[in-house]
Design an enzyme around this catalytic site. Structure first.
Site, PDB file in Angstrom:
ATOM      1  N   THR A  53       0.784  -1.026   0.001  1.00 24.64           N
ATOM      2  CA  THR A  53       0.031  -0.006   0.114  1.00 24.64           C
ATOM      3  C   THR A  53       0.926   0.852  -0.030  1.00 24.64           C
ATOM      4  O   THR A  53       0.517   2.315  -0.455  1.00 24.64           O
ATOM      5  CB  THR A  53      -0.794  -0.128   1.422  1.00 24.64           C
ATOM      6  OG1 THR A  53      -1.782  -1.179   1.164  1.00 24.64           O
ATOM      7  CG2 THR A  53      -1.933   1.232   1.371  1.00 24.64           C
ATOM      8  N   SER A  71       1.761  -7.501  -0.702  1.00 24.81           N
ATOM      9  CA  SER A  71       2.552  -8.456  -0.331  1.00 24.81           C
ATOM     10  C   SER A  71       1.956  -9.744   0.068  1.00 24.81           C
ATOM     11  O   SER A  71       2.606 -10.754   0.226  1.00 24.81           O
ATOM     12  CB  SER A  71       2.738  -7.974   1.356  1.00 24.81           C
ATOM     13  OG  SER A  71       1.809  -7.985   2.140  1.00 24.81           O
ATOM     14  N   THR A 129       1.977  -4.378   4.189  1.00 25.01           N
ATOM     15  CA  THR A 129       2.041  -4.975   5.480  1.00 25.01           C
ATOM     16  C   THR A 129       1.225  -6.233   5.901  1.00 25.01           C
ATOM     17  O   THR A 129       1.388  -6.813   7.057  1.00 25.01           O
ATOM     18  CB  THR A 129       1.008  -3.845   6.388  1.00 25.01           C
ATOM     19  OG1 THR A 129      -0.336  -3.659   5.828  1.00 25.01           O
ATOM     20  CG2 THR A 129       1.587  -2.443   6.292  1.00 25.01           C
ATOM     21  N   ASP A 130       0.726  -7.082   4.765  1.00 25.92           N
ATOM     22  CA  ASP A 130       0.063  -8.153   4.998  1.00 25.92           C
ATOM     23  C   ASP A 130       0.958  -9.206   5.522  1.00 25.92           C
ATOM     24  O   ASP A 130       0.694  -9.904   6.213  1.00 25.92           O
ATOM     25  CB  ASP A 130      -0.730  -8.913   3.922  1.00 25.92           C
ATOM     26  CG  ASP A 130      -1.827  -7.651   3.627  1.00 25.92           C
ATOM     27  OD1 ASP A 130      -2.589  -6.910   4.587  1.00 25.92           O
ATOM     28  OD2 ASP A 130      -2.502  -8.032   2.544  1.00 25.92           O
TER      29      ASP A 130
HETATM   30  N1  LIG Z   1      -1.415  -1.989   4.036  1.00 32.29           N
HETATM   31  C1  LIG Z   1      -0.805  -2.790   3.009  1.00 32.29           C
HETATM   32  O1  LIG Z   1       0.094  -2.795   2.818  1.00 32.29           O
HETATM   33  C2  LIG Z   1      -1.869  -3.928   2.705  1.00 32.29           C
HETATM   34  C3  LIG Z   1      -1.558  -4.596   1.196  1.00 32.29           C
HETATM   35  N2  LIG Z   1      -2.734  -5.458   0.838  1.00 32.29           N
HETATM   36  C4  LIG Z   1      -0.313  -5.221   1.035  1.00 32.29           C
HETATM   37  O2  LIG Z   1       0.188  -6.059   2.146  1.00 32.29           O
HETATM   38  O3  LIG Z   1       0.250  -5.350   0.044  1.00 32.29           O
END
Ligand SMILES: NC(=O)C[C@H](N)C(=O)O
Length: 324
Positions: free
Chosen positions: A12, A54, A86-87
């Site tokens: 993200t 991710s 973040t995932d």
């Molecule tokens: N906040 C994020 O980065 C979530 C996103 N779906 C990822 O992990 O790529």
């Protein structure tokens, strides 16, 4: 002058939202136009290693990233920042913690809001991660995760909220430091993880969560010679329903390492219950109790140990203690 290498991998933090509020990686990474604005004499070098959400990150990508960071240690770099979705950020960060020799501070960060959303946290997290990576005190603490002004150890940090910017938490212990207004403050030091310099990554290391009324089916399905290991997120202090025991035994008979953690958010798994399916019996069967790691981290540790070609005894010792 501190030389900091920033490696972008996607997530993200590298996305922008469209009119409907939906996000996906675009042709242009919004981070490419970023210039460092915080205090300190910092020279930045930036690379887009990949641009993936991710959930698309695999252990093979983690290895690629590790190899890029290992090279940076011979390029006059003082610290490395990795931006990541973040995932699965906690898994990549722990993989790096377990596989990189501790020559440079390595800080992983991301964002919960994309670049063009109001209250976007990406640039702030990136700047505080750069600040942390340029702090000499960050060098001997293993891989760090900096999000929302908090500094966490890669070993224990976990994503706890789907959208909140304060999502990254370290259950049981709390963060090991803060990025305060006047600089980086560490208030806790952890023993470093034992580093395992692997060159390849094993496949078929699985993670299965236990639940009330769980049957043997999932464990039986992976009781195959192609399976290299399994982590079970067990109930409470480390117990399983009795009907799963035969399938656990089948895995062990095939010399497949079976590692147990608790599915609880806080605390550690221990062999304390002596009823059928309780931890005492599981330990006697040869199940490895892994203390302090959550399921996804224990899986990364098992995968690294298997990839390093450890013997069963070495693997049991390596996986059993969080800070070994
Ligand atoms: N906040 C994020 O980065 C979530 C996103 N779906 C990822 O992990 O790529």
């Amino acid at each position: 002058m501190k030389k900091i290498l920033v490696l972008h991998t996607g997530g993200t933090i590298a996305m922008s939202a469209d009119e409907a509020g939906n996000m996906a990686p675009g042709a242009q990474n919004p981070l490419d136009s970023y210039e460092y604005s915080m205090a300190g004499d910092i020279e930045l070098t930036t690379e887009d290693v990949f641009n993936l959400p991710s959930p698309h990150i695999t252990p093979a990508r983690m290895l690629e990233l590790k190899q890029r960071i290992a090279k940076a240690a011979h390029e006059g770099i003082d610290g490395v920042v990795v931006t990541h979705g973040t995932d699965t950020l906690e898994e990549t960060a722990y993989f790096l913690d377990l596989t990189l020799p501790n020559e440079l501070p390595v800080v992983v960060t991301g964002a919960m809001r994309s670049a063009n959303e109001i209250g976007s946290d990406g640039l702030h997290n990136l700047e505080t991660a750069i600040q942390t990576a340029s702090t000499p005190d960050a060098a001997d603490k293993g891989v760090l995760v900096v999000m929302n002004d908090e500094i966490h150890s890669a070993r224990y940090v976990t994503k706890t909220h789907t959208t909140n910017v304060a999502t990254f938490r370290t259950p049981t212990f709390g963060p090991i430091g803060l990025v305060a207004k006047h600089g980086v403050v560490f208030f806790e030091s952890l023993l470093r993880s034992t580093v395992c310099p692997i060159q390849t990554v094993a496949d078929n290391v699985f993670l299965i969560k236990a639940y009330a009324g769980m049957g043997p089916e999932l464990l039986e399905a992976i009781a195959q010679p192609t399976t290299n290991g399994v982590v079970i997120e067990a109930l409470g202090a480390g117990n399983l329903p009795p009907v799963t025991l035969a399938a656990v035994q089948k895995l062990l008979d095939l010399d497949i390492p079976v590692v147990l953690v608790s599915r609880c958010f806080n605390g550690i798994a221990q062999d304390v219950y002596d009823y059928e399916g309780g931890g005492v019996q599981l330990k006697q069967m040869g199940v490895i109790f892994c203390q302090g790691l959550n399921g996804q981290k224990a899986r990364i540790k098992l995968l690294v140990g298997v990839s390093a070609g450890m013997s069963s005894d070495e693997l049991a010792r390596f996986v059993a203690t969080a800070n070994s």
